[in-house]
Design a protein around this motif. Structure first.
Motif, PDB file in Angstrom:
ATOM      1  N   UNK A   8       0.863  -1.178   0.000  1.00 54.95           N
ATOM      2  CA  UNK A   8       0.000   0.000   0.000  1.00 54.95           C
ATOM      3  C   UNK A   8       0.898   1.226   0.000  1.00 54.95           C
ATOM      4  N   UNK A   9       0.726   2.047  -1.041  1.00 51.88           N
ATOM      5  CA  UNK A   9       1.533   3.268  -1.138  1.00 51.88           C
ATOM      6  C   UNK A   9       0.746   4.439  -0.603  1.00 51.88           C
ATOM      7  N   UNK A  10       1.476   5.585  -0.491  1.00 48.37           N
ATOM      8  CA  UNK A  10       0.819   6.794   0.035  1.00 48.37           C
ATOM      9  C   UNK A  10      -0.256   7.295  -0.890  1.00 48.37           C
ATOM     10  N   UNK A  11      -0.081   7.146  -2.229  1.00 53.07           N
ATOM     11  CA  UNK A  11      -1.125   7.588  -3.169  1.00 53.07           C
ATOM     12  C   UNK A  11      -2.370   6.744  -3.042  1.00 53.07           C
ATOM     13  N   UNK A  12      -2.223   5.393  -2.856  1.00 50.74           N
ATOM     14  CA  UNK A  12      -3.383   4.521  -2.661  1.00 50.74           C
ATOM     15  C   UNK A  12      -4.115   4.870  -1.381  1.00 50.74           C
ATOM     16  N   UNK A  13      -3.333   5.209  -0.322  1.00 47.17           N
ATOM     17  CA  UNK A  13      -3.972   5.576   0.940  1.00 47.17           C
ATOM     18  C   UNK A  13      -4.796   6.841   0.777  1.00 47.17           C
ATOM     19  N   UNK A  14      -4.302   7.819   0.018  1.00 48.32           N
ATOM     20  CA  UNK A  14      -5.058   9.048  -0.200  1.00 48.32           C
ATOM     21  C   UNK A  14      -6.311   8.758  -0.987  1.00 48.32           C
ATOM     22  N   UNK A  15      -6.233   7.875  -2.012  1.00 47.07           N
ATOM     23  CA  UNK A  15      -7.401   7.531  -2.814  1.00 47.07           C
ATOM     24  C   UNK A  15      -8.450   6.825  -1.974  1.00 47.07           C
ATOM     25  N   UNK A  16      -7.970   6.052  -1.012  1.00 44.27           N
ATOM     26  CA  UNK A  16      -8.917   5.311  -0.181  1.00 44.27           C
ATOM     27  C   UNK A  16      -9.430   6.145   0.998  1.00 44.27           C
ATOM     28  N   UNK A  17      -9.074   7.463   1.037  1.00 43.72           N
ATOM     29  CA  UNK A  17      -9.633   8.332   2.067  1.00 43.72           C
ATOM     30  C   UNK A  17      -8.840   8.404   3.346  1.00 43.72           C
ATOM     31  N   UNK A  18      -7.592   7.949   3.297  1.00 48.43           N
ATOM     32  CA  UNK A  18      -6.787   8.010   4.515  1.00 48.43           C
ATOM     33  C   UNK A  18      -6.317   9.439   4.779  1.00 48.43           C
ATOM     34  N   UNK A  19      -6.121   9.751   6.049  1.00 46.95           N
ATOM     35  CA  UNK A  19      -5.650  11.079   6.459  1.00 46.95           C
ATOM     36  C   UNK A  19      -4.179  10.961   6.840  1.00 46.95           C
ATOM     37  N   UNK A  20      -3.320  11.741   6.191  1.00 53.15           N
ATOM     38  CA  UNK A  20      -1.887  11.635   6.523  1.00 53.15           C
ATOM     39  C   UNK A  20      -1.617  12.149   7.935  1.00 53.15           C
TER      40      UNK A  20
END
Length: 435
Positions: free
Chosen positions: A410-422
């Protein structure tokens, strides 16, 4: 005849009495003084002229005394039986003028001093002779004049333009008391008179000085015994020396205060900068710090994939994910957008990879990642003929979705697409401490 003889006898007796009286007066001792007052300048010689008369040829007994002002008389010379005794203060300076014994008993004082001033008294006594009253005493007043010593000239005050100064002149010795006079030496000497000049005190007052007052001033100390003088130079300045000194002192103090303030400010700025640098260093996250090693997870139903760039938040929260419900979602299920809801959605699983549709809009978000169960994303077997469209219950089947392969990690771009908050989490060093 008897009457005549009686008268003659009377006159003879009278003449005899007169003769006896004359003889008696010639036999009386008497001291004679030629000059009752003498004046002499110091260090000069003075002679005190005295002689006596007597019918006796016996050697006289002579004594000389001096009585100074407000002092008792003191014996200074004695002559008796051919011997002379002189006081210590007059030794070598006092002696008889004539060789004794003689009726001229004058004395001479050499190298006179100021202390020799006073009243001198001579007492004469002769054997077989007598005097009436104070006839055997001779008195002479001697005054020793002392020239004025070299006076000391002084300047009182600061000689600058517009100021007042006083010149003083004083002799330490002199008898009688000397008088003083001031002149300014020039092509034509300038003489000063009262009230500017005080002849008794020897002062000269100069007021409201100008440049013309600059020059050499001479003071003369004078009495009947002599004259002495001294010189002093007066230089009138445009600025007061006192003002210069005060200005220098005030300027030095002000300079020291400014240096102290500057040093304090620099020290404060230095401490402040040093503290800010320390705070920035402590709060800075080192980008080049090595990432912590990936922790192994046991395989099982609830185990997930280990993220290559796993953080404390991802490792602590993935176990809370629950598997997707076994109910198959409808083919018409679409990805929700704004709300981020993805309930009932199952990403296709092909060849061991999870496929997610590519969103057509920037506002669409991908469903959250769900951990596989028993290595499969579906509880039922996946049909092998998904490539062939079939018609069931007279309903046209939907065309198959295009599967997109995504990496297992899981990359940072996938996390952003899936609605994750950095979330920024401090990195850990190899020793396990926060950096």
């Amino acid at each position: 005849m008897r009457i005549i003889w009686g008268s003659w006898r009377h006159w003879l007796r009278v003449l005899g009495a007169l003769h006896l009286l004359m003889d008696f007066s010639m036999a009386l001792l008497e001291v004679h003084v030629e000059q009752k007052s003498l004046t002499v300048i110091e260090s000069h010689s003075v002679t005190l002229p005295v002689w006596y008369s007597s019918s006796s040829e016996e050697k006289p007994y002579i004594t000389w005394y001096i009585q100074r002002a407000q002092e008792e008389q003191t014996q200074i010379l004695k002559y008796m039986d051919g011997e002379v005794d002189i006081a210590e203060a007059f030794t070598g300076r006092l002696n008889f003028v004539h060789k004794m014994p003689a009726k001229n008993i004058s004395i001479v004082i050499n190298k006179t001093q100021a202390s020799d001033s006073g009243q001198y008294r001579c007492y004469v006594n002769v054997r077989n002779d007598q005097s009436v009253g104070s006839g055997n005493i001779g008195v002479i007043d001697v005054s020793i004049l002392v020239p004025p010593s070299k006076p000391a000239c002084q300047l009182h005050g600061d000689p600058y333009i517009g100021a007042n100064v006083t010149l003083s002149c004083k002799s330490s010795s002199g008898h009688p008391v000397p008088m003083y006079s001031w002149i300014k030496k020039a092509a034509v000497n300038v003489v000063y008179f009262p009230p500017v000049h005080d002849a008794v005190k020897g002062t000269l007052t100069l007021t409201n000085l100008t440049a013309d007052n600059t020059g050499v001033y001479q003071c003369t100390s004078r009495n009947i015994a002599g004259v002495s003088d001294c010189n002093i130079t007066v230089e009138v300045k445009s600025v007061s020396r006192t003002a210069i000194i005060v200005g220098a002192v005030v300027g030095s103090i002000a300079g020291l205060c400014c240096l102290a303030i500057l040093a304090a400010v620099l020290f404060y700025l230095y401490r402040r900068g040093k503290k800010a640098s320390q705070d920035e260093t402590e709060n800075d996250i080192k980008e080049d710090a090595p990432a912590p090693k990936t922790l192994p997870w046991p395989k099982g139903n609830d185990s997930g994939l280990a993220y290559k760039n796993g953080t404390l938040s991802s490792m602590s929260s993935h176990r809370d994910h629950k598997p997707y419900p076994p109910k198959s979602p409808s083919d018409t299920t679409s990805v929700n957008t704004a709300t981020g809801s993805n309930l009932g959605y199952r990403p296709p699983y092909v060849n061991g990879r999870v496929t997610t549709p590519t969103p057509s809009m920037s506002s669409q978000s991908l469903p959250t990642y769900m951990a596989p169960s028993n290595g499969n994303y579906y509880s039922t077997a996946v049909p092998t003929n998904r490539g062939t469209l079939q018609k069931t219950n007279e309903v046209d089947p939907q065309p198959p979705r295009k599967e997109i392969n995504i990496p297992s990690g899981v990359t940072s771009s996938n996390l952003v697409r899936m609605g994750a908050v950095p979330v920024m989490v401090p990195a850990q060093s190899q020793a396990g401490s926060l950096v």
